[in-house]
Design a protein around this motif. Structure first.
Motif, PDB file in Angstrom:
ATOM      1  N   GLY A 114      51.820  41.602 104.685  1.00  0.00           N
ATOM      2  CA  GLY A 114      52.826  41.680 105.756  1.00  0.00           C
ATOM      3  C   GLY A 114      54.098  42.351 105.261  1.00  0.00           C
ATOM      4  N   THR A 115      55.221  41.959 105.847  1.00  0.00           N
ATOM      5  CA  THR A 115      56.529  42.550 105.526  1.00  0.00           C
ATOM      6  C   THR A 115      56.742  42.663 104.011  1.00  0.00           C
ATOM      7  OG1 THR A 115      57.357  41.330 107.451  1.00  0.00           O
ATOM      8  CG2 THR A 115      59.009  42.308 106.027  1.00  0.00           C
ATOM      9  N   MET A 116      56.523  41.565 103.299  1.00  0.00           N
ATOM     10  CA  MET A 116      56.815  41.552 101.861  1.00  0.00           C
ATOM     11  C   MET A 116      55.653  42.081 101.038  1.00  0.00           C
ATOM     12  SD  MET A 116      59.839  40.621 101.610  1.00  0.00           S
ATOM     13  CE  MET A 116      60.091  40.259  99.880  1.00  0.00           C
ATOM     14  N   ASP A 134      44.398  40.766 102.234  1.00  0.00           N
ATOM     15  CA  ASP A 134      44.872  40.074 103.437  1.00  0.00           C
ATOM     16  C   ASP A 134      43.646  39.673 104.249  1.00  0.00           C
ATOM     17  OD1 ASP A 134      47.913  40.194 105.031  1.00  0.00           O
ATOM     18  OD2 ASP A 134      46.143  39.583 106.181  1.00  0.00           O
ATOM     19  N   ALA A 174      46.317  44.054 109.264  1.00  0.00           N
ATOM     20  CA  ALA A 174      47.505  43.946 108.403  1.00  0.00           C
ATOM     21  C   ALA A 174      47.385  44.909 107.224  1.00  0.00           C
ATOM     22  CB  ALA A 174      47.679  42.514 107.910  1.00  0.00           C
ATOM     23  N   ALA A 226      52.007  36.654  98.587  1.00  0.00           N
ATOM     24  CA  ALA A 226      53.052  36.854  99.615  1.00  0.00           C
ATOM     25  C   ALA A 226      52.430  36.678 100.999  1.00  0.00           C
ATOM     26  CB  ALA A 226      53.690  38.226  99.465  1.00  0.00           C
ATOM     27  N   ALA A 227      51.664  35.601 101.155  1.00  0.00           N
ATOM     28  CA  ALA A 227      51.064  35.312 102.475  1.00  0.00           C
ATOM     29  C   ALA A 227      52.041  34.452 103.287  1.00  0.00           C
ATOM     30  CB  ALA A 227      49.724  34.601 102.299  1.00  0.00           C
ATOM     31  N   GLU A 264      54.462  31.899 105.225  1.00  0.00           N
ATOM     32  CA  GLU A 264      55.270  30.794 104.674  1.00  0.00           C
ATOM     33  C   GLU A 264      54.820  29.468 105.299  1.00  0.00           C
ATOM     34  OE1 GLU A 264      57.046  30.965 102.167  1.00  0.00           O
ATOM     35  OE2 GLU A 264      58.794  29.685 102.235  1.00  0.00           O
ATOM     36  N   LYS A 267      49.278  28.270 101.805  1.00  0.00           N
ATOM     37  CA  LYS A 267      49.572  28.656 100.418  1.00  0.00           C
ATOM     38  C   LYS A 267      48.774  27.797  99.421  1.00  0.00           C
ATOM     39  CE  LYS A 267      54.088  30.882 100.576  1.00  0.00           C
ATOM     40  NZ  LYS A 267      53.683  32.242 100.942  1.00  0.00           N
ATOM     41  N   ILE A 323      45.280  28.996  99.273  1.00  0.00           N
ATOM     42  CA  ILE A 323      45.191  30.292  98.566  1.00  0.00           C
ATOM     43  C   ILE A 323      45.256  30.052  97.051  1.00  0.00           C
ATOM     44  CG2 ILE A 323      46.427  32.467  98.107  1.00  0.00           C
ATOM     45  CD1 ILE A 323      47.230  32.430 101.130  1.00  0.00           C
ATOM     46  N   ASN A 335      55.665  34.558  96.037  1.00  0.00           N
ATOM     47  CA  ASN A 335      56.901  35.139  96.580  1.00  0.00           C
ATOM     48  C   ASN A 335      57.534  34.203  97.621  1.00  0.00           C
ATOM     49  OD1 ASN A 335      58.680  37.494  96.989  1.00  0.00           O
ATOM     50  ND2 ASN A 335      57.754  37.590  99.006  1.00  0.00           N
ATOM     51  N   SER A 373      59.658  31.837  99.924  1.00  0.00           N
ATOM     52  CA  SER A 373      61.108  31.762 100.086  1.00  0.00           C
ATOM     53  C   SER A 373      61.609  30.352  99.864  1.00  0.00           C
ATOM     54  CB  SER A 373      61.496  32.143 101.515  1.00  0.00           C
ATOM     55  OG  SER A 373      60.939  33.355 101.880  1.00  0.00           O
ATOM     56  N   HIS A 420      60.422  35.756  93.553  1.00  0.00           N
ATOM     57  CA  HIS A 420      60.935  35.919  94.913  1.00  0.00           C
ATOM     58  C   HIS A 420      61.646  37.261  95.026  1.00  0.00           C
ATOM     59  CE1 HIS A 420      63.797  34.198  98.226  1.00  0.00           C
ATOM     60  NE2 HIS A 420      62.820  34.913  98.739  1.00  0.00           N
ATOM     61  N   PHE A 421      60.900  38.229  95.570  1.00  0.00           N
ATOM     62  CA  PHE A 421      61.476  39.556  95.794  1.00  0.00           C
ATOM     63  C   PHE A 421      62.295  39.522  97.075  1.00  0.00           C
ATOM     64  CE2 PHE A 421      57.783  40.425  93.176  1.00  0.00           C
ATOM     65  CZ  PHE A 421      58.186  41.469  92.364  1.00  0.00           C
ATOM     66  N   ILE A 426      64.334  39.590 108.362  1.00  0.00           N
ATOM     67  CA  ILE A 426      63.603  38.610 107.541  1.00  0.00           C
ATOM     68  C   ILE A 426      62.384  38.118 108.326  1.00  0.00           C
ATOM     69  CG2 ILE A 426      63.716  36.272 106.558  1.00  0.00           C
ATOM     70  CD1 ILE A 426      66.745  36.817 106.098  1.00  0.00           C
TER      71      ILE A 426
HETATM   72  P1  NAI Z   1      54.344  38.180 107.287  1.00  0.00           P
HETATM   73  O1  NAI Z   1      54.103  37.217 108.404  1.00  0.00           O
HETATM   74  O2  NAI Z   1      54.936  39.517 107.576  1.00  0.00           O
HETATM   75  O3  NAI Z   1      52.957  38.449 106.516  1.00  0.00           O
HETATM   76  C1  NAI Z   1      52.110  37.431 106.062  1.00  0.00           C
HETATM   77  C2  NAI Z   1      50.720  38.007 105.865  1.00  0.00           C
HETATM   78  O4  NAI Z   1      49.895  37.008 105.244  1.00  0.00           O
HETATM   79  C3  NAI Z   1      50.019  38.420 107.169  1.00  0.00           C
HETATM   80  O5  NAI Z   1      49.641  39.781 107.099  1.00  0.00           O
HETATM   81  C4  NAI Z   1      48.813  37.493 107.229  1.00  0.00           C
HETATM   82  O6  NAI Z   1      47.667  38.113 107.797  1.00  0.00           O
HETATM   83  C5  NAI Z   1      48.590  37.183 105.753  1.00  0.00           C
HETATM   84  N1  NAI Z   1      47.801  35.996 105.481  1.00  0.00           N
HETATM   85  C6  NAI Z   1      47.758  34.815 106.136  1.00  0.00           C
HETATM   86  N2  NAI Z   1      46.880  33.979 105.550  1.00  0.00           N
HETATM   87  C7  NAI Z   1      46.356  34.632 104.487  1.00  0.00           C
HETATM   88  C8  NAI Z   1      45.387  34.290 103.505  1.00  0.00           C
HETATM   89  N3  NAI Z   1      44.788  33.101 103.509  1.00  0.00           N
HETATM   90  N4  NAI Z   1      45.084  35.209 102.569  1.00  0.00           N
HETATM   91  C9  NAI Z   1      45.680  36.425 102.579  1.00  0.00           C
HETATM   92  N5  NAI Z   1      46.601  36.804 103.504  1.00  0.00           N
HETATM   93  C10 NAI Z   1      46.931  35.921 104.437  1.00  0.00           C
HETATM   94  O7  NAI Z   1      55.205  37.382 106.215  1.00  0.00           O
HETATM   95  P2  NAI Z   1      56.285  37.967 105.171  1.00  0.00           P
HETATM   96  O8  NAI Z   1      57.602  38.066 105.823  1.00  0.00           O
HETATM   97  O9  NAI Z   1      55.715  39.150 104.464  1.00  0.00           O
HETATM   98  O10 NAI Z   1      56.379  36.740 104.150  1.00  0.00           O
HETATM   99  C11 NAI Z   1      55.428  36.551 103.128  1.00  0.00           C
HETATM  100  C12 NAI Z   1      55.993  35.618 102.093  1.00  0.00           C
HETATM  101  O11 NAI Z   1      57.161  36.202 101.516  1.00  0.00           O
HETATM  102  C13 NAI Z   1      56.421  34.257 102.659  1.00  0.00           C
HETATM  103  O12 NAI Z   1      56.158  33.284 101.700  1.00  0.00           O
HETATM  104  C14 NAI Z   1      57.926  34.448 102.870  1.00  0.00           C
HETATM  105  O13 NAI Z   1      58.618  33.243 102.815  1.00  0.00           O
HETATM  106  C15 NAI Z   1      58.262  35.335 101.674  1.00  0.00           C
HETATM  107  N6  NAI Z   1      59.473  36.135 101.792  1.00  0.00           N
HETATM  108  C16 NAI Z   1      59.788  36.778 102.966  1.00  0.00           C
HETATM  109  C17 NAI Z   1      60.930  37.568 103.033  1.00  0.00           C
HETATM  110  C18 NAI Z   1      61.249  38.341 104.266  1.00  0.00           C
HETATM  111  O14 NAI Z   1      62.333  38.956 104.314  1.00  0.00           O
HETATM  112  N7  NAI Z   1      60.381  38.370 105.259  1.00  0.00           N
HETATM  113  C19 NAI Z   1      61.849  37.718 101.890  1.00  0.00           C
HETATM  114  C20 NAI Z   1      61.379  37.064 100.693  1.00  0.00           C
HETATM  115  C21 NAI Z   1      60.248  36.286 100.670  1.00  0.00           C
END
Ligand code: NAI
Length: 295
Positions: free
Chosen positions: A10-12, A31, A36, A88-89, A91, A96, A99, A116, A118, A139-140, A234
């Motif tokens: 995802g985003t991160m 993923d 995604a 980085a799946a 939150e 988690k 995984i 990663n 938060s 934590h990037f 975010i």
């Molecule tokens: P997101 O919602 O954009 O992406 C999460 C991805 O995880 C999705 O593509 C989803 O399909 C995938 N996913 C779900 N279950 C899975 C599994 N069992 N195996 C593999 N992939 C799986 O979330 P985002 O924003 O990228 O956040 C990811 C992590 O990074 C979280 O822990 C968040 O707290 C952390 N984080 C987020 C920041 C942000 O600005 N969005 C900044 C720093 C950390």
């Protein structure tokens, strides 16, 4: 450590994959959603094109970076040869922990498993593995290729050796790591999230509108982005999850998420990634309009 597996695209996850691929690592991006993964590759390509245009990288850096990334929809096959893992799946602690149970079964015993996350406890994540000494927070910040900081979180059982290895790795790859202890929100979000929540409370109580609140913080406090727009970047849902973890973990009502934030997530207005948050991104992220609900 040459082979890195990034779990979650995802985003991160896509930013972390790009970062490791650009620094010469073989990246396996995993993923559960093929969509995604496809979107992540498109985003990485777009980011690299932008860097070429700005003359930050050469044309052939793009093909080299892209050829360093492979994708997979399962942890078992995607992480099996990894020498280092960054998860980085979503939150969500249930996801988690599952995984990390899988990663612990899949990866060789000496492999460091970084998250990663938060806000979710590194100590708790480590406790479901047979290698809590090798589980750590990395934590990037978003966007990963641009932002300098990496918060390195040592869980209660994380070893000195593993902490030093991850601090050194981050430095060698050109980031600035800071070491923090494992308490809810760590340092970055312990400070950031109450500010974002208070900005949403101010909107909810009619103190000021979206644009006014963001302008106050941009022009008055020299923040590059207002807190409401920052929440959109975010992920409004990610902000809610972090506040819930902080409220539960610290037992203090001051971290209770604003009801407006809860409503937005329930309605699916999760920010940039869904095109709607405090702003409307249907025409892109440059100069977005205020979302209909707040006009
Ligand atoms: P997101 O919602 O954009 O992406 C999460 C991805 O995880 C999705 O593509 C989803 O399909 C995938 N996913 C779900 N279950 C899975 C599994 N069992 N195996 C593999 N992939 C799986 O979330 P985002 O924003 O990228 O956040 C990811 C992590 O990074 C979280 O822990 C968040 O707290 C952390 N984080 C987020 C920041 C942000 O600005 N969005 C900044 C720093 C950390």
């Amino acid at each position: 450590m040459n082979r890195v597996s990034v779990i979650g695209a995802g985003t991160m996850g896509n930013g972390i994959a790009q970062f490791f691929a650009q620094t010469g690592h073989q990246v396996s991006l995993v993923d559960v959603s093929q969509d995604a993964l496809d979107n992540a590759l498109k985003t990485i390509e777009k980011n690299l094109d932008r860097m070429i245009k700005k003359e930050k990288i050469a044309e052939d850096d793009k093909s080299k970076t892209l050829s360093n990334i492979s994708t997979d929809t399962s942890v078992e096959s995607g992480a099996k040869n990894a020498e280092f893992v960054v998860e980085a799946a979503v939150e969500d602690s249930n996801f988690k922990l599952d995984i990390f149970r899988d990663l612990d079964k899949t990866c060789a015993d000496e492999v460091i498993l970084a998250s990663n996350t938060s806000s979710i406890s590194i100590t708790q994540i480590g406790s479901v593995t047979n290698r809590p000494d090798k589980v750590i927070g990395m934590h990037f910040m978003n966007p990963v290729p641009v932002m300098q900081l990496v918060e390195v979180i040592r869980g209660y059982a994380t070893s000195d050796e593993v902490t030093n290895q991850v601090m050194t790795l981050a430095k060698e790859l050109g980031k600035t790591p800071v070491e923090v202890n494992d308490y809810p929100g760590f340092a970055a979000n312990r400070i950031l999230m109450p500010m974002i929540n208070e900005a949403i409370e101010s909107l909810y109580h009619g103190v000021a509108g979206v644009e006014e609140i963001d302008t106050v913080m941009k022009l008055g406090m020299a923040h590059p982005m207002g807190p409401l727009q920052f929440a959109d970047f975010i992920g409004v849902d990610v902000c809610l999850s972090i506040l819930n973890v902080m409220q539960n973990g610290l037992g203090n009502p001051k971290y209770a998420p604003c009801p407006l934030l809860v409503n937005m997530v329930t309605a699916g207005h999760r920010g940039v990634k869904t095109g709607q948050g405090f702003y409307d991104y249907s025409e892109g992220t440059k100069n977005p309009k205020i979302a209909k609900q707040f006009r």
